[in-house]
Design a protein around this motif. Structure first.
Motif, PDB file in Angstrom:
ATOM      1  N   ARG A   1       0.831  -1.205   0.000  1.00 39.39           N
ATOM      2  CA  ARG A   1       0.000   0.000   0.000  1.00 39.39           C
ATOM      3  C   ARG A   1       0.867   1.257   0.000  1.00 39.39           C
ATOM      4  O   ARG A   1       0.473   2.287  -0.522  1.00 39.39           O
TER       5      ARG A   1
ATOM      6  N   PRO B   1       0.127   3.869  -3.529  1.00 42.44           N
ATOM      7  CA  PRO B   1      -0.653   4.655  -2.569  1.00 42.44           C
ATOM      8  C   PRO B   1      -2.165   4.632  -2.760  1.00 42.44           C
ATOM      9  O   PRO B   1      -2.896   4.823  -1.789  1.00 42.44           O
ATOM     10  N   ASP B   2      -2.651   4.402  -3.958  1.00 37.83           N
ATOM     11  CA  ASP B   2      -4.107   4.375  -4.135  1.00 37.83           C
ATOM     12  C   ASP B   2      -4.696   2.981  -3.906  1.00 37.83           C
ATOM     13  O   ASP B   2      -5.902   2.792  -4.021  1.00 37.83           O
TER      14      ASP B   2
ATOM     15  N   PRO C   1      -6.156   0.079  -1.728  1.00 38.53           N
ATOM     16  CA  PRO C   1      -6.768  -0.010  -0.400  1.00 38.53           C
ATOM     17  C   PRO C   1      -6.239  -1.217   0.377  1.00 38.53           C
ATOM     18  O   PRO C   1      -5.559  -2.080  -0.183  1.00 38.53           O
TER      19      PRO C   1
ATOM     20  N   ARG D   1      -4.788  -3.406 -12.211  1.00 37.42           N
ATOM     21  CA  ARG D   1      -5.196  -2.183 -11.510  1.00 37.42           C
ATOM     22  C   ARG D   1      -4.013  -1.326 -11.097  1.00 37.42           C
ATOM     23  O   ARG D   1      -4.079  -0.104 -11.124  1.00 37.42           O
ATOM     24  N   TRP D   2      -2.938  -1.995 -10.656  1.00 38.74           N
ATOM     25  CA  TRP D   2      -1.743  -1.294 -10.186  1.00 38.74           C
ATOM     26  C   TRP D   2      -0.528  -1.901 -10.885  1.00 38.74           C
ATOM     27  O   TRP D   2       0.123  -2.811 -10.350  1.00 38.74           O
TER      28      TRP D   2
END
Length: 94
Positions: free
Chosen positions: A18, A22-23, A25, A45-46
């Motif tokens: 995380r 940083p975005d 959850p 997503r990341w």
């Protein structure tokens, strides 16, 4: 497996991931049939998250532990609807 029939799972991410993303959850819900599929979905997503979790073989990195329903998992571990996937980082020290 067609996406509409993929199990819906919950993945708990460790603090270290995380901080790097940083975005991201603490907990994310996604569709995946295996742990590998879950990692692929996280990477979608990341971007770059897969590289933090897997090595080039591909295999789960030594310092990463992934548990499904309290049992240590591999990339091939199957997931069922409602599975809880917990990603932990190893703690070292001396």
């Amino acid at each position: 497996m067609p996406e509409q029939t993929l199990p819906i799972i919950d993945v708990t991410l460790p603090v270290v991931l995380r901080r790097l993303f940083p975005d991201a959850p603490r907990q994310v819900r996604l569709k995946a049939a295996t742990v590998k599929d879950a990692i692929d979905a996280l990477d979608d997503r990341w971007p770059g998250m897969r590289d933090r979790l897997c090595d080039s073989r591909p295999s789960i990195r030594r310092h990463i532990n992934i548990f499904v329903a309290g049992e240590r998992a591999t990339l091939q571990t199957s997931l069922a609807d409602g599975s809880d996937v917990v990603i932990l980082t190893a703690i070292s020290g001396g």
